[in-house]
Design an enzyme around this catalytic site. Structure first.
Site, PDB file in Angstrom:
ATOM      1  N   ALA A  97      28.824  21.373   3.636  1.00 18.14           N
ATOM      2  CA  ALA A  97      29.541  20.857   4.818  1.00 18.14           C
ATOM      3  C   ALA A  97      28.550  20.280   5.839  1.00 18.14           C
ATOM      4  CB  ALA A  97      30.382  21.967   5.453  1.00 18.14           C
ATOM      5  N   ASP A 106      18.716  22.982  -4.111  1.00 25.49           N
ATOM      6  CA  ASP A 106      19.558  24.125  -4.502  1.00 25.49           C
ATOM      7  C   ASP A 106      19.214  24.535  -5.939  1.00 25.49           C
ATOM      8  OD1 ASP A 106      22.594  24.974  -3.060  1.00 25.49           O
ATOM      9  OD2 ASP A 106      21.990  25.883  -4.980  1.00 25.49           O
ATOM     10  N   VAL A 133      14.151  28.470  -3.781  1.00 21.45           N
ATOM     11  CA  VAL A 133      13.302  28.689  -2.593  1.00 21.45           C
ATOM     12  C   VAL A 133      12.364  29.891  -2.747  1.00 21.45           C
ATOM     13  CG1 VAL A 133      14.899  27.552  -0.979  1.00 21.45           C
ATOM     14  CG2 VAL A 133      15.033  30.042  -1.296  1.00 21.45           C
ATOM     15  N   ASN A 152      19.180  26.950   4.983  1.00 20.84           N
ATOM     16  CA  ASN A 152      20.529  27.522   4.921  1.00 20.84           C
ATOM     17  C   ASN A 152      20.731  28.448   3.714  1.00 20.84           C
ATOM     18  OD1 ASN A 152      23.666  27.410   5.109  1.00 20.84           O
ATOM     19  ND2 ASN A 152      23.214  26.474   3.112  1.00 20.84           N
ATOM     20  N   TYR A 169      20.966  42.569   3.765  1.00 19.56           N
ATOM     21  CA  TYR A 169      21.404  41.280   4.333  1.00 19.56           C
ATOM     22  C   TYR A 169      21.182  41.298   5.851  1.00 19.56           C
ATOM     23  CZ  TYR A 169      24.533  37.318   5.366  1.00 19.56           C
ATOM     24  OH  TYR A 169      25.055  36.123   5.811  1.00 19.56           O
ATOM     25  N   CYS A 170      21.627  42.381   6.500  1.00 17.05           N
ATOM     26  CA  CYS A 170      21.441  42.501   7.962  1.00 17.05           C
ATOM     27  C   CYS A 170      19.959  42.465   8.326  1.00 17.05           C
ATOM     28  CB  CYS A 170      22.040  43.809   8.478  1.00 17.05           C
ATOM     29  SG  CYS A 170      23.823  43.774   8.603  1.00 17.05           S
ATOM     30  N   VAL A 222      32.566  33.222   8.146  1.00 13.73           N
ATOM     31  CA  VAL A 222      33.162  31.890   8.019  1.00 13.73           C
ATOM     32  C   VAL A 222      34.242  31.969   6.939  1.00 13.73           C
ATOM     33  CG1 VAL A 222      32.692  29.448   7.546  1.00 13.73           C
ATOM     34  CG2 VAL A 222      30.974  30.854   8.709  1.00 13.73           C
TER      35      VAL A 222
HETATM   36  N1  NAI Z   1      29.990  32.663   4.668  1.00 12.53           N
HETATM   37  C1  NAI Z   1      29.855  33.327   5.812  1.00 12.53           C
HETATM   38  O1  NAI Z   1      30.771  33.947   6.327  1.00 12.53           O
HETATM   39  C2  NAI Z   1      28.543  33.271   6.534  1.00 12.53           C
HETATM   40  C3  NAI Z   1      27.411  32.764   5.944  1.00 12.53           C
HETATM   41  N2  NAI Z   1      26.228  32.742   6.631  1.00 12.53           N
HETATM   42  C4  NAI Z   1      25.028  32.191   6.008  1.00 12.53           C
HETATM   43  O2  NAI Z   1      25.256  30.831   5.700  1.00 12.53           O
HETATM   44  C5  NAI Z   1      24.468  30.460   4.582  1.00 12.53           C
HETATM   45  C6  NAI Z   1      25.339  29.752   3.553  1.00 12.53           C
HETATM   46  O3  NAI Z   1      26.313  30.677   3.079  1.00 12.53           O
HETATM   47  P1  NAI Z   1      27.644  30.232   2.295  1.00 12.53           P
HETATM   48  O4  NAI Z   1      27.774  28.768   2.298  1.00 12.53           O
HETATM   49  O5  NAI Z   1      28.735  31.067   2.799  1.00 12.53           O
HETATM   50  O6  NAI Z   1      27.282  30.781   0.828  1.00 12.53           O
HETATM   51  P2  NAI Z   1      27.210  29.988  -0.573  1.00 12.53           P
HETATM   52  O7  NAI Z   1      26.875  30.995  -1.605  1.00 12.53           O
HETATM   53  O8  NAI Z   1      28.408  29.137  -0.761  1.00 12.53           O
HETATM   54  O9  NAI Z   1      25.961  29.020  -0.342  1.00 12.53           O
HETATM   55  C7  NAI Z   1      24.654  29.460  -0.469  1.00 12.53           C
HETATM   56  C8  NAI Z   1      23.881  28.381  -1.189  1.00 12.53           C
HETATM   57  O10 NAI Z   1      22.527  28.824  -1.303  1.00 12.53           O
HETATM   58  C9  NAI Z   1      22.089  28.542  -2.616  1.00 12.53           C
HETATM   59  N3  NAI Z   1      20.993  29.414  -3.011  1.00 12.53           N
HETATM   60  C10 NAI Z   1      21.055  30.734  -3.281  1.00 12.53           C
HETATM   61  N4  NAI Z   1      19.874  31.161  -3.713  1.00 12.53           N
HETATM   62  C11 NAI Z   1      19.029  30.103  -3.689  1.00 12.53           C
HETATM   63  C12 NAI Z   1      17.667  29.929  -4.040  1.00 12.53           C
HETATM   64  N5  NAI Z   1      16.933  30.934  -4.513  1.00 12.53           N
HETATM   65  N6  NAI Z   1      17.115  28.712  -3.898  1.00 12.53           N
HETATM   66  C13 NAI Z   1      17.858  27.673  -3.446  1.00 12.53           C
HETATM   67  N7  NAI Z   1      19.157  27.770  -3.137  1.00 12.53           N
HETATM   68  C14 NAI Z   1      19.735  28.982  -3.263  1.00 12.53           C
HETATM   69  C15 NAI Z   1      23.315  28.762  -3.486  1.00 12.53           C
HETATM   70  O11 NAI Z   1      23.161  28.178  -4.769  1.00 12.53           O
HETATM   71  C16 NAI Z   1      24.392  28.129  -2.636  1.00 12.53           C
HETATM   72  O12 NAI Z   1      24.530  26.754  -2.882  1.00 12.53           O
HETATM   73  C17 NAI Z   1      23.818  31.747   4.075  1.00 12.53           C
HETATM   74  O13 NAI Z   1      22.496  31.821   4.576  1.00 12.53           O
HETATM   75  C18 NAI Z   1      24.682  32.830   4.682  1.00 12.53           C
HETATM   76  O14 NAI Z   1      23.960  34.023   4.850  1.00 12.53           O
HETATM   77  C19 NAI Z   1      26.128  33.182   7.919  1.00 12.53           C
HETATM   78  C20 NAI Z   1      27.218  33.699   8.547  1.00 12.53           C
HETATM   79  C21 NAI Z   1      28.510  33.790   7.909  1.00 12.53           C
HETATM   80  C1  LIG Z   2      30.814  43.346   6.344  1.00  9.75           C
HETATM   81  C2  LIG Z   2      32.078  42.682   6.834  1.00  9.75           C
HETATM   82  C3  LIG Z   2      31.792  41.445   7.593  1.00  9.75           C
HETATM   83  C4  LIG Z   2      33.039  40.765   8.014  1.00  9.75           C
HETATM   84  C5  LIG Z   2      32.823  39.382   8.512  1.00  9.75           C
HETATM   85  C6  LIG Z   2      31.952  39.327   9.729  1.00  9.75           C
HETATM   86  C7  LIG Z   2      30.706  38.813   9.704  1.00  9.75           C
HETATM   87  C8  LIG Z   2      30.115  38.203   8.535  1.00  9.75           C
HETATM   88  C9  LIG Z   2      28.841  37.735   8.595  1.00  9.75           C
HETATM   89  C10 LIG Z   2      28.152  37.166   7.453  1.00  9.75           C
HETATM   90  O1  LIG Z   2      27.002  36.727   7.580  1.00  9.75           O
HETATM   91  C11 LIG Z   2      28.827  37.081   6.166  1.00  9.75           C
HETATM   92  C12 LIG Z   2      28.075  37.826   5.148  1.00  9.75           C
HETATM   93  C13 LIG Z   2      27.860  37.328   3.954  1.00  9.75           C
HETATM   94  C14 LIG Z   2      28.133  35.926   3.673  1.00  9.75           C
HETATM   95  C15 LIG Z   2      28.811  35.745   2.416  1.00  9.75           C
HETATM   96  C16 LIG Z   2      28.263  35.019   1.470  1.00  9.75           C
HETATM   97  C17 LIG Z   2      26.919  34.385   1.474  1.00  9.75           C
HETATM   98  C18 LIG Z   2      26.157  34.726   0.234  1.00  9.75           C
HETATM   99  C19 LIG Z   2      26.915  34.448  -1.025  1.00  9.75           C
HETATM  100  C20 LIG Z   2      26.408  35.215  -2.241  1.00  9.75           C
HETATM  101  O2  LIG Z   2      25.517  36.047  -2.172  1.00  9.75           O
HETATM  102  O3  LIG Z   2      26.945  34.964  -3.341  1.00  9.75           O
END
Ligand code: NAI
Ligand SMILES: CCCCC/C=C\C=C\C(=O)C/C=C\C/C=C\CCCC(=O)O
Length: 262
Positions: free
Chosen positions: A23, A45, A74, A100, A160-161, A195
């Protein structure tokens, strides 16, 4: 308020093949498409199939020469650093670095540290070397994806935290390092609440439905990916002294960069 001249920027987004990263890539390309000289965005990625599919989709919308995809783990330090150096050399510059890529896997907590913390530190340090004005670069913006889990604890996702807390400290310190120096680099950290993607709902498997619902309520609800993406674009393009953004559906709270008093 515009803090970087917009046309012709070159951005790298790790974890840009899907989810929030994809996005972000799309939003940068949309913004660039309205300018006389487009943005060029490079997705890094580990997901080859999803990366290729996103590349095809985005090239159709924004042009073949404006978006690239390279396989990159990474946690492979040499591959990651070499890719950033060759992007900078081949395209001619690097203006925006978005660290990211992230996972939430307590069963493999060491890998979670390698990806979420070491990978982001490496991406930041290498991009800093390439961007620093005092080293011949053009300056730029580096944005690291933390989370509300970088500011408060959540049951069941302790590693993660820890990684997301680490990114807050690391990015704030990089911003401090850059404050008086002639690097020309802004450092930002985003701390969104959950999200509303399929992935966040997977957390219920770790925490149980009741705690998940409690955590979502406590943090102000789930955020839309569009809402987060708009805030991302504002931070990249316009933010000045604001180092950290806590993003909730109810609004955004910014933390000004701390002054060098200690
Ligand atoms: N989804 C949520 O609610 C939230 C997510 N985040 C953070 O946002 C970021 C993106 O998360 P999402 O899009 O939800 O998850 P997602 O799993 O859809 O995206 C993560 C991306 O990182 C890539 N990735 C994982 N390991 C990798 C590696 N070793 N090398 C290169 N790429 C790698 C994955 O292939 C994927 O495309 C993360 O850092 C997550 O912690 C932060 C707050 C909330
Ligand atoms: C523990 C309950 C949390 C409820 C939601 C509130 C805050 C969430 C914050 C986050 O950062 C979300 C945590 C993880 C993100 C989810 C996926 C990213 C990684 C995907 C994967 O490992 O396959």
């Amino acid at each position: 308020m515009e803090k970087i001249s917009l046309p012709g920027k070159v951005a790298v987004v790790t974890g840009g093949a899907r989810g929030i990263g994809k996005a972000f890539v799309q939003r940068l390309l949309e913004k660039g498409a309205k300018l006389p000289s487009h943005f060029q965005v490079v997705i890094l990625d580990i997901l080859k199939d999803e990366g290729e599919a996103s590349l095809k989709d985005l090239q159709e919308k924004f042009g073949r020469d404006n978006v690239y995809f390279y396989y990159c783990d990474v946690t492979n330090g040499k591959l990651f650093e070499d890719l950033l150096k060759s992007i900078n050399k081949d395209i001619g510059k690097l203006d925006i670095m978005v660290n990211n890529a992230g996972v939430c896997n307590e069963d493999d907590w060491e890998q979670t540290i390698h990806i979420n913390l070491i990978g982001v530190i490496r991406g930041t340090k290498q991009a800093t070397e390439l961007m620093r004005r005092d080293k011949g670069g053009n300056g730029g913006v580096i944005l690291n994806m933390s989370s509300i889990a970088g500011l408060e604890p959540f049951k069941g996702i302790e590693t993660y935290c820890a990684t997301k807390h680490g990114l807050v400290g690391f990015t704030k310190t990089m911003a401090l390092n850059s404050e008086d120096a002639d690097w020309g680099i802004r450092y930002h950290c985003m701390c969104p609440v959950g999200v509303d993607t399929a992935l966040v709902h997977k957390l219920k498997q770790i925490t149980g439905q009741e705690y998940f619902d409690h955590a979502v309520e406590k943090t102000g609800g789930l955020l839309s990916i569009e809402g987060l993406t708009e805030e991302f674009l504002k931070m990249i393009l316009y933010s000045d002294n604001r180092c950290l953004a806590i993003v909730k559906p109810t609004g955004v709270q910014y933390l000004e960069m701390e002054k060098k008093t200690n």
